[in-house]
Write a protein that holds these residues in place. Structure first.
Motif, mmCIF file in Angstrom:
data_model
loop_
_atom_site.group_PDB
_atom_site.id
_atom_site.type_symbol
_atom_site.label_atom_id
_atom_site.label_comp_id
_atom_site.label_asym_id
_atom_site.label_seq_id
_atom_site.Cartn_x
_atom_site.Cartn_y
_atom_site.Cartn_z
ATOM 1 N N ARG A 1 -2.764 3.611 7.622
ATOM 2 C CA ARG A 1 -3.704 3.417 6.492
ATOM 3 C C ARG A 1 -5.226 3.658 7.156
ATOM 4 N NH1 ARG A 1 -2.762 -2.064 3.792
ATOM 5 N NH2 ARG A 1 -4.778 -1.264 2.592
ATOM 6 N N THR B 1 7.836 -4.404 -3.977
ATOM 7 C CA THR B 1 7.791 -3.121 -3.350
ATOM 8 C C THR B 1 9.138 -2.742 -2.624
ATOM 9 O OG1 THR B 1 5.795 -3.611 -2.286
ATOM 10 C CG2 THR B 1 6.898 -2.100 -1.179
ATOM 11 N N GLY C 1 3.086 2.007 8.111
ATOM 12 C CA GLY C 1 2.358 2.996 7.583
ATOM 13 C C GLY C 1 1.009 3.085 8.189
ATOM 14 N N PRO D 1 2.594 8.285 7.885
ATOM 15 C CA PRO D 1 1.581 8.748 6.969
ATOM 16 C C PRO D 1 1.729 8.602 5.663
ATOM 17 C CG PRO D 1 2.360 10.912 7.771
ATOM 18 C CD PRO D 1 3.260 10.011 8.227
ATOM 19 N N ALA D 2 0.739 8.414 4.602
ATOM 20 C CA ALA D 2 1.194 8.175 3.189
ATOM 21 C C ALA D 2 1.747 9.271 2.855
ATOM 22 C CB ALA D 2 -0.122 7.767 2.530
ATOM 23 N N SER E 1 0.897 -1.179 -0.015
ATOM 24 C CA SER E 1 -0.005 -0.045 -0.141
ATOM 25 C C SER E 1 0.861 1.300 -0.042
ATOM 26 C CB SER E 1 -0.828 0.114 1.213
ATOM 27 O OG SER E 1 -0.092 0.189 2.501
ATOM 28 N N ALA E 2 0.343 2.388 -0.337
ATOM 29 C CA ALA E 2 0.920 3.687 -0.230
ATOM 30 C C ALA E 2 1.627 4.017 1.083
ATOM 31 C CB ALA E 2 0.106 4.702 -0.773
ATOM 32 N N PRO E 3 0.843 3.769 2.201
ATOM 33 C CA PRO E 3 1.398 4.090 3.489
ATOM 34 C C PRO E 3 2.457 2.942 3.843
ATOM 35 C CG PRO E 3 -0.968 4.228 3.596
ATOM 36 C CD PRO E 3 -0.767 3.507 2.302
ATOM 37 N N SER E 4 2.699 1.817 3.255
ATOM 38 C CA SER E 4 3.692 0.884 3.667
ATOM 39 C C SER E 4 5.010 1.468 2.890
ATOM 40 C CB SER E 4 3.337 -0.497 3.449
ATOM 41 O OG SER E 4 3.389 -1.236 2.178
ATOM 42 N N LYS E 5 4.741 1.777 1.592
ATOM 43 C CA LYS E 5 5.845 2.371 0.742
ATOM 44 C C LYS E 5 6.317 3.468 1.537
ATOM 45 C CE LYS E 5 4.123 0.507 -3.635
ATOM 46 N NZ LYS E 5 3.672 0.920 -4.827
ATOM 47 N N ALA E 6 5.736 4.530 2.169
ATOM 48 C CA ALA E 6 6.168 5.495 2.759
ATOM 49 C C ALA E 6 7.039 5.116 4.233
ATOM 50 C CB ALA E 6 5.103 6.368 3.193
#
Length: 286
Positions: free
Chosen positions: A255, A214, A253, A284-285, A163-168
């Motif tokens: 989410r 990822t 992250g 946060p994302a 997810s976007a938050p986990s990538k952040a």
């Protein structure tokens, strides 16, 4: 918010009723590594004057106690990190609200944790970690008391789900690991669904592929950071908390969505803030 508007500082919330030393130490060390200004902030809850009760004397005592605690924290930090610029802010308002507002302007917020039970957390006006983590615009570090030992494993654990938050979270984990000279341990946790039209093997392999996609490219960007990544089966909270034992921290992250604070935090972050004994860094994302 434009990055130019963000102050190059780290804020540590000082708790006058708890042990503020672990959070101040974490924040001061981070400020030293990043060459940032450190601000220690202590917020005094507002007065509750009514027609029948004058709360001014009690509020005055809280303010005096808060000022003494803040001065002690600044003095303690100055003595140990003399090269870091350290200032203090005595704020007026509920701590959670004030620190969440500060998060809009700074690089990082660091908090201590009293490990309140969930009911206490909901009912207590002194609950800070959950509401700040839920509302913050910047990463938030919650530093619990170092129970059961120190940081034996020089690595950061990061939860990855694509997810976007986990990538952040992964981006911050590599940045932190590069600063601290430690490794990154990326974990994707697969929790078998109760019911699914697809087979468990298919879902598991899809999750594993997502993990590889990822983390791809991060070792090239940070060649000095060693990466270990793996899939595990089980509860994300339990797996990450166990993996984080005696490490530098767990990075996840945020989410969660919705109006209720706990929903905005998300179940995994909420669980880790109660379960983990190492620092929990919530991102946060992007």
């Amino acid at each position: 918010m434009n990055s130019a508007e963000i102050r190059q500082e780290i804020v540590v919330g000082v708790d006058p009723r708890g042990d503020w030393h672990p959070a101040v130490a974490w924040g001061a060390d981070e400020a030293r590594l990043r060459g940032l200004h450190l601000r220690l902030a202590l917020s005094v809850p507002p007065r509750h004057d009514t027609q029948h009760v004058d709360d001014a004397p009690h509020h005055g005592r809280l303010e005096q106690d808060g000022r003494r605690t803040l001065e002690a924290a600044i003095s303690w930090a100055h003595a140990r990190w003399p090269e870091t610029e350290i200032t203090g802010s005595l704020l007026d308002g509920f701590p959670g609200r004030q620190l969440a507002l500060l998060s809009r302007q700074v690089r990082l917020v660091v908090l201590g944790s009293r490990h309140l039970h969930r009911v206490e957390e909901i009912l207590s006006s002194g609950s800070v970690a959950i509401p700040v983590t839920a509302q913050a615009r910047c990463p938030v570090v919650v530093v619990g008391h170092p129970e059961g030992g120190g940081q034996d494993r020089p690595c950061l654990v990061v939860g990855v789900d694509g997810s976007a938050p986990s990538k952040a979270a992964l981006a911050l984990a590599f940045e932190e690991a590069d600063l601290r000279g430690c490794a990154v341990h990326a974990i994707a946790v697969w929790q078998p669904p109760v019911f699914s039209l697809r087979t468990g093997d298919t879902l598991f392999h899809n999750q594993r592929r997502l993990l590889h996609e990822t983390v791809a490219g991060w070792e090239k960007k940070y060649p000095d950071v060693r990466l270990h990544h793996e899939m595990q089966i089980g509860s994300p909270v339990e797996v990450l908390a166990e993996a984080g034992e005696h490490t530098l921290g767990i990075v996840v992250g945020r989410r969660g969505e919705g109006g209720y604070t706990g929903m905005r935090v998300g179940s995994v972050v909420h669980g880790l803030l109660h379960r983990a004994h190492c620092p929990v860094i919530t991102v946060p994302a992007l």
